[in-house]
Design a protein around this motif. Structure first.
Motif, PDB file in Angstrom:
ATOM      1  N   ARG A 108       0.850  -1.193   0.000  1.00 26.50           N
ATOM      2  CA  ARG A 108       0.000   0.000   0.000  1.00 26.50           C
ATOM      3  C   ARG A 108       0.879   1.234   0.000  1.00 26.50           C
ATOM      4  NH1 ARG A 108      -5.682  -0.405   0.355  1.00 26.50           N
ATOM      5  NH2 ARG A 108      -5.565   1.658   1.177  1.00 26.50           N
ATOM      6  N   LEU A 109       0.434   2.255  -0.728  1.00 27.53           N
ATOM      7  CA  LEU A 109       1.075   3.568  -0.661  1.00 27.53           C
ATOM      8  C   LEU A 109       0.263   4.355   0.351  1.00 27.53           C
ATOM      9  CD1 LEU A 109       1.593   4.332  -4.446  1.00 27.53           C
ATOM     10  CD2 LEU A 109       3.088   3.115  -2.882  1.00 27.53           C
ATOM     11  N   ARG A 110       0.890   4.741   1.440  1.00 24.50           N
ATOM     12  CA  ARG A 110       0.148   5.432   2.497  1.00 24.50           C
ATOM     13  C   ARG A 110       1.026   6.446   3.207  1.00 24.50           C
ATOM     14  NH1 ARG A 110      -0.574   0.161   6.250  1.00 24.50           N
ATOM     15  NH2 ARG A 110       1.557   0.009   6.987  1.00 24.50           N
ATOM     16  N   LEU A 111       0.365   7.232   4.071  1.00 26.17           N
ATOM     17  CA  LEU A 111       1.059   8.288   4.803  1.00 26.17           C
ATOM     18  C   LEU A 111       1.535   7.764   6.153  1.00 26.17           C
ATOM     19  CD1 LEU A 111      -1.347  11.277   4.125  1.00 26.17           C
ATOM     20  CD2 LEU A 111       0.789  10.756   2.980  1.00 26.17           C
ATOM     21  N   SER A 112       2.717   8.197   6.530  1.00 24.00           N
ATOM     22  CA  SER A 112       3.261   7.904   7.848  1.00 24.00           C
ATOM     23  C   SER A 112       3.452   9.240   8.561  1.00 24.00           C
ATOM     24  CB  SER A 112       4.598   7.175   7.704  1.00 24.00           C
ATOM     25  OG  SER A 112       5.181   6.986   8.953  1.00 24.00           O
ATOM     26  N   ARG A 113       2.930   9.362   9.790  1.00 25.30           N
ATOM     27  CA  ARG A 113       2.943  10.651  10.480  1.00 25.30           C
ATOM     28  C   ARG A 113       4.251  10.873  11.225  1.00 25.30           C
ATOM     29  NH1 ARG A 113       1.744  13.862  14.841  1.00 25.30           N
ATOM     30  NH2 ARG A 113       0.171  15.464  14.528  1.00 25.30           N
ATOM     31  N   LEU A 114       4.800  12.048  11.028  1.00 30.32           N
ATOM     32  CA  LEU A 114       5.973  12.519  11.756  1.00 30.32           C
ATOM     33  C   LEU A 114       5.627  13.883  12.329  1.00 30.32           C
ATOM     34  CD1 LEU A 114       8.593  11.684   9.016  1.00 30.32           C
ATOM     35  CD2 LEU A 114       8.179  10.377  11.071  1.00 30.32           C
ATOM     36  N   GLY A 115       6.578  14.531  12.954  1.00 27.59           N
ATOM     37  CA  GLY A 115       6.351  15.874  13.464  1.00 27.59           C
ATOM     38  C   GLY A 115       5.952  15.879  14.919  1.00 27.59           C
ATOM     39  N   CYS A 116       5.720  17.073  15.431  1.00 22.54           N
ATOM     40  CA  CYS A 116       5.382  17.262  16.843  1.00 22.54           C
ATOM     41  C   CYS A 116       3.873  17.273  17.033  1.00 22.54           C
ATOM     42  CB  CYS A 116       5.946  18.594  17.328  1.00 22.54           C
ATOM     43  SG  CYS A 116       7.708  18.750  17.126  1.00 22.54           S
ATOM     44  N   LYS A 117       3.488  17.408  18.263  1.00 23.52           N
ATOM     45  CA  LYS A 117       2.082  17.541  18.600  1.00 23.52           C
ATOM     46  C   LYS A 117       1.541  18.828  17.978  1.00 23.52           C
ATOM     47  CE  LYS A 117      -0.753  17.864  22.744  1.00 23.52           C
ATOM     48  NZ  LYS A 117      -0.704  17.916  24.205  1.00 23.52           N
ATOM     49  N   ASN A 118       0.411  18.751  17.317  1.00 24.85           N
ATOM     50  CA  ASN A 118      -0.245  19.873  16.628  1.00 24.85           C
ATOM     51  C   ASN A 118       0.569  20.416  15.451  1.00 24.85           C
ATOM     52  OD1 ASN A 118      -2.447  19.761  18.381  1.00 24.85           O
ATOM     53  ND2 ASN A 118      -1.448  21.137  19.842  1.00 24.85           N
ATOM     54  N   ARG A 175       5.077  11.453   5.598  1.00 29.64           N
ATOM     55  CA  ARG A 175       5.875  10.867   4.529  1.00 29.64           C
ATOM     56  C   ARG A 175       4.979   9.919   3.745  1.00 29.64           C
ATOM     57  NH1 ARG A 175      11.500   9.223   7.453  1.00 29.64           N
ATOM     58  NH2 ARG A 175      12.425  11.299   7.450  1.00 29.64           N
ATOM     59  N   VAL A 176       5.136   9.916   2.427  1.00 26.53           N
ATOM     60  CA  VAL A 176       4.434   8.956   1.587  1.00 26.53           C
ATOM     61  C   VAL A 176       5.324   7.719   1.516  1.00 26.53           C
ATOM     62  CG1 VAL A 176       3.439   8.528  -0.681  1.00 26.53           C
ATOM     63  CG2 VAL A 176       3.394  10.835   0.276  1.00 26.53           C
ATOM     64  N   MET A 177       4.771   6.574   1.935  1.00 27.72           N
ATOM     65  CA  MET A 177       5.553   5.344   2.049  1.00 27.72           C
ATOM     66  C   MET A 177       4.935   4.226   1.226  1.00 27.72           C
ATOM     67  SD  MET A 177       7.781   5.644   4.628  1.00 27.72           S
ATOM     68  CE  MET A 177       8.073   6.428   6.169  1.00 27.72           C
ATOM     69  N   ALA A 178       5.772   3.345   0.749  1.00 25.81           N
ATOM     70  CA  ALA A 178       5.324   2.054   0.231  1.00 25.81           C
ATOM     71  C   ALA A 178       5.563   1.067   1.365  1.00 25.81           C
ATOM     72  CB  ALA A 178       6.119   1.661  -0.998  1.00 25.81           C
ATOM     73  N   ALA A 179       4.488   0.436   1.841  1.00 26.69           N
ATOM     74  CA  ALA A 179       4.605  -0.454   2.998  1.00 26.69           C
ATOM     75  C   ALA A 179       3.681  -1.644   2.842  1.00 26.69           C
ATOM     76  CB  ALA A 179       4.252   0.308   4.274  1.00 26.69           C
ATOM     77  N   ASP A 180       4.000  -2.701   3.552  1.00 28.78           N
ATOM     78  CA  ASP A 180       3.133  -3.870   3.606  1.00 28.78           C
ATOM     79  C   ASP A 180       1.835  -3.458   4.292  1.00 28.78           C
ATOM     80  OD1 ASP A 180       2.018  -6.364   3.719  1.00 28.78           O
ATOM     81  OD2 ASP A 180       3.403  -7.156   5.226  1.00 28.78           O
ATOM     82  N   ILE A 220       6.713   6.220  -7.701  1.00 28.56           N
ATOM     83  CA  ILE A 220       5.277   6.025  -7.460  1.00 28.56           C
ATOM     84  C   ILE A 220       4.651   5.321  -8.656  1.00 28.56           C
ATOM     85  CG2 ILE A 220       3.077   7.218  -7.180  1.00 28.56           C
ATOM     86  CD1 ILE A 220       4.566   9.278  -5.472  1.00 28.56           C
ATOM     87  N   LYS A 221       5.024   5.741  -9.873  1.00 27.23           N
ATOM     88  CA  LYS A 221       4.509   5.069 -11.073  1.00 27.23           C
ATOM     89  C   LYS A 221       4.918   3.596 -11.088  1.00 27.23           C
ATOM     90  CE  LYS A 221       4.368   9.082 -14.089  1.00 27.23           C
ATOM     91  NZ  LYS A 221       4.955   9.726 -15.272  1.00 27.23           N
ATOM     92  N   TYR A 222       6.151   3.325 -10.652  1.00 29.20           N
ATOM     93  CA  TYR A 222       6.603   1.935 -10.602  1.00 29.20           C
ATOM     94  C   TYR A 222       5.738   1.120  -9.640  1.00 29.20           C
ATOM     95  CZ  TYR A 222       9.134  -2.137  -8.999  1.00 29.20           C
ATOM     96  OH  TYR A 222       9.446  -3.413  -8.628  1.00 29.20           O
ATOM     97  N   TRP A 223       5.529   1.622  -8.426  1.00 31.99           N
ATOM     98  CA  TRP A 223       4.757   0.865  -7.446  1.00 31.99           C
ATOM     99  C   TRP A 223       3.314   0.678  -7.899  1.00 31.99           C
ATOM    100  CZ3 TRP A 223       6.666  -2.280  -4.158  1.00 31.99           C
ATOM    101  CH2 TRP A 223       7.919  -2.059  -3.615  1.00 31.99           C
ATOM    102  N   ALA A 227       0.618  -1.960  -6.463  1.00 36.15           N
ATOM    103  CA  ALA A 227       0.431  -1.344  -5.141  1.00 36.15           C
ATOM    104  C   ALA A 227      -0.862  -0.528  -5.146  1.00 36.15           C
ATOM    105  CB  ALA A 227       1.614  -0.450  -4.800  1.00 36.15           C
ATOM    106  N   GLN A 228      -1.539  -0.510  -4.022  1.00 34.01           N
ATOM    107  CA  GLN A 228      -2.789   0.225  -3.894  1.00 34.01           C
ATOM    108  C   GLN A 228      -2.549   1.462  -3.051  1.00 34.01           C
ATOM    109  OE1 GLN A 228      -5.306  -2.628  -2.024  1.00 34.01           O
ATOM    110  NE2 GLN A 228      -5.491  -3.903  -3.852  1.00 34.01           N
TER     111      GLN A 228
END
Length: 135
Positions: free
Chosen positions: A4-14, A19-24, A59-62, A67-68
């Protein structure tokens, strides 16, 4: 293994940063990933724009190997011009009839048909009055 292509959250509170990730698909949101494909900062910068950087070739490759993309990533890829707009159908109320008016995918508002100028009632009256005066 479904990727799956999905978002992973980083950063501080508020102050989120993604990051856009390719992940299981079975791994947790911020867990193990296969590849970092870009970033997205939803907070507006000094110029008022949201920052986004994507590796289009990867992204085009995945996507080509099956990849969904998750819903938020689909919206990001549509805004960047990589994917066609997702189908949007507005509902009148939950469980009710669906509204078939077209919806703009960027704003989520209804798209009005070309506005035709309103026909004023004065024109037919003037023609009628002109016909009455001529005989």
């Amino acid at each position: 293994m479904v990727v799956r292509l999905r978002l992973s959250r980083l950063g501080c509170k508020n102050r989120p940063f993604f990051r856009v990730m390719a992940a299981d698909s079975r791994s947790p949101r911020d867990g193990k990933h296969i590849e970092v494909l870009g970033y997205f900062n939803p907070l507006p910068g000094q110029d008022g724009g949201k920052r986004m950087g994507l590796k289009f070739d990867r992204i085009k490759y995945w996507l080509s190997v099956g990849a969904q993309a998750s819903d938020p990533v689909q919206r990001l890829l549509f805004r960047s011009g990589l994917l066609p707009p997702p189908p949007m159908v507005a509902m009148g109320r939950k469980g009710g009839e669906r509204d078939t008016r077209p919806v703009d995918p960027m704003t989520g508002r209804y798209v009005d048909a070309e506005k035709t100028p309103a026909i004023s009632d004065n024109k037919p009256k003037e023609e009628d009055s002109a016909e009455d005066k001529s005989p």
